[in-house]
Design a protein around this motif. Sequence first.
Motif, PDB file in Angstrom:
ATOM      1  N   PRO A   1     -68.298 -13.319  32.456  1.00 51.43           N
ATOM      2  CA  PRO A   1     -66.978 -13.249  31.834  1.00 51.43           C
ATOM      3  C   PRO A   1     -66.981 -12.405  30.571  1.00 51.43           C
ATOM      4  CG  PRO A   1     -67.985 -15.408  31.493  1.00 51.43           C
ATOM      5  CD  PRO A   1     -68.821 -14.695  32.498  1.00 51.43           C
ATOM      6  N   TYR A   2     -68.198 -12.074  30.087  1.00 48.80           N
ATOM      7  CA  TYR A   2     -68.312 -11.242  28.897  1.00 48.80           C
ATOM      8  C   TYR A   2     -68.767  -9.832  29.278  1.00 48.80           C
ATOM      9  CZ  TYR A   2     -68.299 -15.956  27.017  1.00 48.80           C
ATOM     10  OH  TYR A   2     -67.977 -17.255  26.748  1.00 48.80           O
ATOM     11  N   GLY A   3     -68.440  -9.393  30.499  1.00 47.42           N
ATOM     12  CA  GLY A   3     -68.912  -8.114  31.000  1.00 47.42           C
ATOM     13  C   GLY A   3     -68.270  -6.907  30.345  1.00 47.42           C
ATOM     14  N   GLY A   4     -67.221  -7.088  29.565  1.00 44.29           N
ATOM     15  CA  GLY A   4     -66.629  -6.007  28.794  1.00 44.29           C
ATOM     16  C   GLY A   4     -66.293  -6.519  27.420  1.00 44.29           C
ATOM     17  N   PHE A   5     -65.799  -5.651  26.547  1.00 39.44           N
ATOM     18  CA  PHE A   5     -65.452  -6.096  25.202  1.00 39.44           C
ATOM     19  C   PHE A   5     -64.340  -7.140  25.264  1.00 39.44           C
ATOM     20  CE2 PHE A   5     -62.395  -5.622  21.675  1.00 39.44           C
ATOM     21  CZ  PHE A   5     -63.170  -6.187  20.679  1.00 39.44           C
ATOM     22  N   THR A   6     -64.594  -8.299  24.668  1.00 42.14           N
ATOM     23  CA  THR A   6     -63.584  -9.351  24.600  1.00 42.14           C
ATOM     24  C   THR A   6     -63.649 -10.002  23.227  1.00 42.14           C
ATOM     25  OG1 THR A   6     -65.101 -11.019  25.494  1.00 42.14           O
ATOM     26  CG2 THR A   6     -63.680  -9.870  27.074  1.00 42.14           C
ATOM     27  N   THR A   7     -62.589 -10.700  22.884  1.00 40.36           N
ATOM     28  CA  THR A   7     -62.540 -11.487  21.658  1.00 40.36           C
ATOM     29  C   THR A   7     -62.028 -12.875  22.016  1.00 40.36           C
ATOM     30  OG1 THR A   7     -62.052  -9.519  20.340  1.00 40.36           O
ATOM     31  CG2 THR A   7     -61.602 -11.653  19.322  1.00 40.36           C
ATOM     32  N   ASP A   8     -62.721 -13.940  21.565  1.00 44.73           N
ATOM     33  CA  ASP A   8     -62.274 -15.278  21.906  1.00 44.73           C
ATOM     34  C   ASP A   8     -61.331 -15.823  20.834  1.00 44.73           C
ATOM     35  OD1 ASP A   8     -63.828 -16.203  19.790  1.00 44.73           O
ATOM     36  OD2 ASP A   8     -65.463 -16.912  21.064  1.00 44.73           O
ATOM     37  N   THR A   9     -60.897 -17.051  21.035  1.00 47.04           N
ATOM     38  CA  THR A   9     -59.889 -17.629  20.140  1.00 47.04           C
ATOM     39  C   THR A   9     -60.407 -17.868  18.728  1.00 47.04           C
ATOM     40  OG1 THR A   9     -60.492 -19.843  20.949  1.00 47.04           O
ATOM     41  CG2 THR A   9     -58.638 -18.721  22.037  1.00 47.04           C
ATOM     42  N   SER A  10     -61.747 -17.924  18.565  1.00 48.38           N
ATOM     43  CA  SER A  10     -62.299 -18.114  17.225  1.00 48.38           C
ATOM     44  C   SER A  10     -62.440 -16.799  16.474  1.00 48.38           C
ATOM     45  CB  SER A  10     -63.669 -18.800  17.315  1.00 48.38           C
ATOM     46  OG  SER A  10     -64.644 -17.909  17.839  1.00 48.38           O
ATOM     47  N   GLY A  11     -62.146 -15.688  17.151  1.00 54.20           N
ATOM     48  CA  GLY A  11     -62.284 -14.382  16.510  1.00 54.20           C
ATOM     49  C   GLY A  11     -63.638 -13.744  16.695  1.00 54.20           C
ATOM     50  N   CYS A  12     -64.495 -14.343  17.554  1.00 57.26           N
ATOM     51  CA  CYS A  12     -65.813 -13.770  17.839  1.00 57.26           C
ATOM     52  C   CYS A  12     -65.661 -12.668  18.891  1.00 57.26           C
ATOM     53  CB  CYS A  12     -66.771 -14.852  18.331  1.00 57.26           C
ATOM     54  SG  CYS A  12     -68.455 -14.271  18.584  1.00 57.26           S
ATOM     55  N   HIS A  13     -66.316 -11.537  18.654  1.00 57.02           N
ATOM     56  CA  HIS A  13     -66.247 -10.390  19.558  1.00 57.02           C
ATOM     57  C   HIS A  13     -67.483 -10.368  20.457  1.00 57.02           C
ATOM     58  CE1 HIS A  13     -62.997  -9.097  17.007  1.00 57.02           C
ATOM     59  NE2 HIS A  13     -63.802  -8.973  15.959  1.00 57.02           N
ATOM     60  N   TYR A  14     -67.296  -9.972  21.710  1.00 56.10           N
ATOM     61  CA  TYR A  14     -68.376  -9.902  22.691  1.00 56.10           C
ATOM     62  C   TYR A  14     -68.507  -8.473  23.197  1.00 56.10           C
ATOM     63  CZ  TYR A  14     -67.908 -14.939  22.532  1.00 56.10           C
ATOM     64  OH  TYR A  14     -67.850 -16.239  22.086  1.00 56.10           O
ATOM     65  N   PHE A  15     -69.737  -7.939  23.083  1.00 60.14           N
ATOM     66  CA  PHE A  15     -70.011  -6.579  23.531  1.00 60.14           C
ATOM     67  C   PHE A  15     -71.254  -6.630  24.426  1.00 60.14           C
ATOM     68  CE2 PHE A  15     -68.553  -6.509  19.105  1.00 60.14           C
ATOM     69  CZ  PHE A  15     -67.452  -5.680  19.154  1.00 60.14           C
ATOM     70  N   PRO A  16     -71.181  -6.225  25.692  1.00 65.15           N
ATOM     71  CA  PRO A  16     -72.395  -6.168  26.514  1.00 65.15           C
ATOM     72  C   PRO A  16     -73.460  -5.309  25.829  1.00 65.15           C
ATOM     73  CG  PRO A  16     -70.443  -5.784  27.841  1.00 65.15           C
ATOM     74  CD  PRO A  16     -69.990  -5.766  26.421  1.00 65.15           C
ATOM     75  N   LEU A  17     -74.682  -5.775  25.828  1.00 68.22           N
ATOM     76  CA  LEU A  17     -75.741  -5.051  25.121  1.00 68.22           C
ATOM     77  C   LEU A  17     -75.888  -3.623  25.647  1.00 68.22           C
ATOM     78  CD1 LEU A  17     -77.896  -5.396  22.907  1.00 68.22           C
ATOM     79  CD2 LEU A  17     -79.502  -6.079  24.705  1.00 68.22           C
ATOM     80  N   ALA A  18     -75.699  -3.446  26.958  1.00 74.55           N
ATOM     81  CA  ALA A  18     -75.830  -2.111  27.540  1.00 74.55           C
ATOM     82  C   ALA A  18     -74.792  -1.141  27.000  1.00 74.55           C
ATOM     83  CB  ALA A  18     -75.735  -2.191  29.055  1.00 74.55           C
ATOM     84  N   SER A  19     -73.685  -1.658  26.445  1.00 71.36           N
ATOM     85  CA  SER A  19     -72.633  -0.787  25.922  1.00 71.36           C
ATOM     86  C   SER A  19     -72.890  -0.350  24.482  1.00 71.36           C
ATOM     87  CB  SER A  19     -71.280  -1.515  25.982  1.00 71.36           C
ATOM     88  OG  SER A  19     -71.197  -2.540  24.984  1.00 71.36           O
ATOM     89  N   ILE A  20     -73.946  -0.864  23.878  1.00 71.23           N
ATOM     90  CA  ILE A  20     -74.239  -0.520  22.479  1.00 71.23           C
ATOM     91  C   ILE A  20     -74.937   0.824  22.470  1.00 71.23           C
ATOM     92  CG2 ILE A  20     -75.303  -1.307  20.328  1.00 71.23           C
ATOM     93  CD1 ILE A  20     -72.964  -3.006  21.464  1.00 71.23           C
ATOM     94  N   ASP A  21     -74.147   1.867  22.393  1.00 69.77           N
ATOM     95  CA  ASP A  21     -74.665   3.225  22.541  1.00 69.77           C
ATOM     96  C   ASP A  21     -73.721   4.176  21.819  1.00 69.77           C
ATOM     97  OD1 ASP A  21     -76.592   5.068  24.223  1.00 69.77           O
ATOM     98  OD2 ASP A  21     -74.568   5.904  24.465  1.00 69.77           O
ATOM     99  N   SER A  22     -74.289   4.991  20.948  1.00 68.06           N
ATOM    100  CA  SER A  22     -73.472   5.935  20.190  1.00 68.06           C
ATOM    101  C   SER A  22     -74.372   7.086  19.740  1.00 68.06           C
ATOM    102  CB  SER A  22     -72.854   5.228  18.976  1.00 68.06           C
ATOM    103  OG  SER A  22     -71.944   6.066  18.306  1.00 68.06           O
TER     104      SER A  22
END
Length: 448
Positions: free
Chosen positions: A168-189
Motif C-alpha cells: 500500500p506504500y508502493g508510491g508516494f503517500t501521506t497518512d492522516t498523521s502527516g507522515c510521508h511514505y517514499f519507496p526506497l527504490a524511488s530515492i534517486d536524484s
Amino acid sequence: MTPMLAGCTPWPEEFVDHYWASGHWRGTTLDNLLRGWALQYGPRTALVHGDTRVTYAALNRRVDRMAAGFRLRGLRRGQRVVVQLPNVPEFVTTVFALMRAGVVPVLCPVSHRASELSHLVRVSQATGYVGPSTYQGFDHTAMAAGIAAEGPFLRRVFPLEAPGGSSPYGGFTTDTSGCHYFPLASIDSPPEPALAQSAGEVAFFLVSGAATGAPKLVPRTHNDYAYQARAAAELVSLTENDVYLAALPAESNLAFGGPGIVGTLTFGGTVVLTQDPGPAECLAAIERERVTVTSAAPAVVRRWLDALPTVRADVSSLRLVQIGGAPPDRETAERTGPELGCRPQQVFDMAEGVLTLTRPADPDGTVLATQGRPLSPEDQIRVVDAEGEAVPDGESGELLARGPYTQRGYYRAPEDDARSFTEDGYFRTGHLARRTPDGNLVVTGRRP
C-alpha cells in the motif's frame, strides 16, 4: 576537533591529539573513503547478494544519487534516520548515502519490534525510517506508521519492497498523521556537490547489545570506525582477493566493521550478503563465491559443522572463520579448523567499541581457549573487582576498556553513563574476564 553531536561525550583533547599523532585517526569520512575505493577498485565486485552483483563504481554512483534523493525528500544535515534492513545491498547503499547526505543512520537490528523501535526513535529524535515493507511475515512499515502516529518526530518512511512485491506504500503517500511514505527504490536524484564534513563527527549509531533495559545508542565517529575496520582488516591480512561472507546481521559491529563489510571494502575485496545464516544458504554461498573469510555466532558455526557431511559443499576456499557474539564451547572451537579446513579466530566485541581477537599466528591453545588481545596498541584494558581494584592475572573480574574506538558515553543517556563509565573514561563492559599470563583474555560470563 569538531564537536560531536550534542548529547555525545567526546574523547578528551589529549587522547584526540594522541590518536591523530599515532596515525590511527586519519580525518577522512566513511563516505569519502567510498569515493576513493570506487576510484581504486571501480570495476571490481563490491557486493554480492544472490544473483545481484554491484561493482565499486556502481555502488558509489548509487550512493551519490540516493544521498541527493534523501535531501530532495526533506532530510537535513544532522537529522537521524533509523535503518532496519536485513543483509541486502540496500543496507550498504542506504547507510553510506545517509552519511553522504550528512544524516546520521541509527543501525537497528531487524528483529527489533515496536517497543524497541519507538524507544530508539524517541531517544534519537529520528525523523526518518528505512526498513522492509514486510520481512519474514512481519509488517515493518505498519509498525513504523504506528510509531509515526504517536509523534512528534518520525515523519518520513522509506519502505524497501520485496522484488516483485506490492505494498500500500508502493508510491508516494501521506497518512492522516502527516507522515510521508517514499519507496526506497524511488530515492534517486542527480548528484549534488559534496558536503564538507568532519571525520570527528558521528557517522552513525550502533545499538547496544545490553541484556537488560532499553537499548542504548552508541555513537561511532568516522575517525574511530574507519580505524577499527582498517586495523581489523590488516590484522587478518585482507586483500582485494578476499571474499567476505556477512552471515551475522549487517548492523552488528563484527559484521559491519570487525573487519566485516567496511574492512573488506577498504582493501578492495568482495562482500557477500546473506539473509539466512543457516548451513544450506551459507555453505552454498561459500562454494559459489569462493568465500575466504566469514564471521558467525558459535551456534551457527555448529550448525555448519553438523551439516557439512550432508550438504557436501566445497569450502576449501575458506582461510579464516571468526567466531563471535559469545565464546564458543571447546568442542566447536576444536572442530572448526579440521572440518572447515581453515583457521578459527575467536572474537569478543561490543557495539561500544571493545574488540579483542586471537591472532592468526597464535598457538592452538590460545585460539581454542581465549578471546585474544585488544585490536589496537592504544587499547587500555583493566580487569577489576567489585571495588574497582585491579585483580591479578588469572583471577576473574569485570572487564573495563578505553581506547581510540571505544566510546566515552552513550547518546543522551546520562544515568546510563554514570553506571557504565568510570570517571577516567573506562567503559564498564558488564562482562567478567580473566587475563592469562601472556596477555590474552578469557571472557567467563556477565557481571551479576
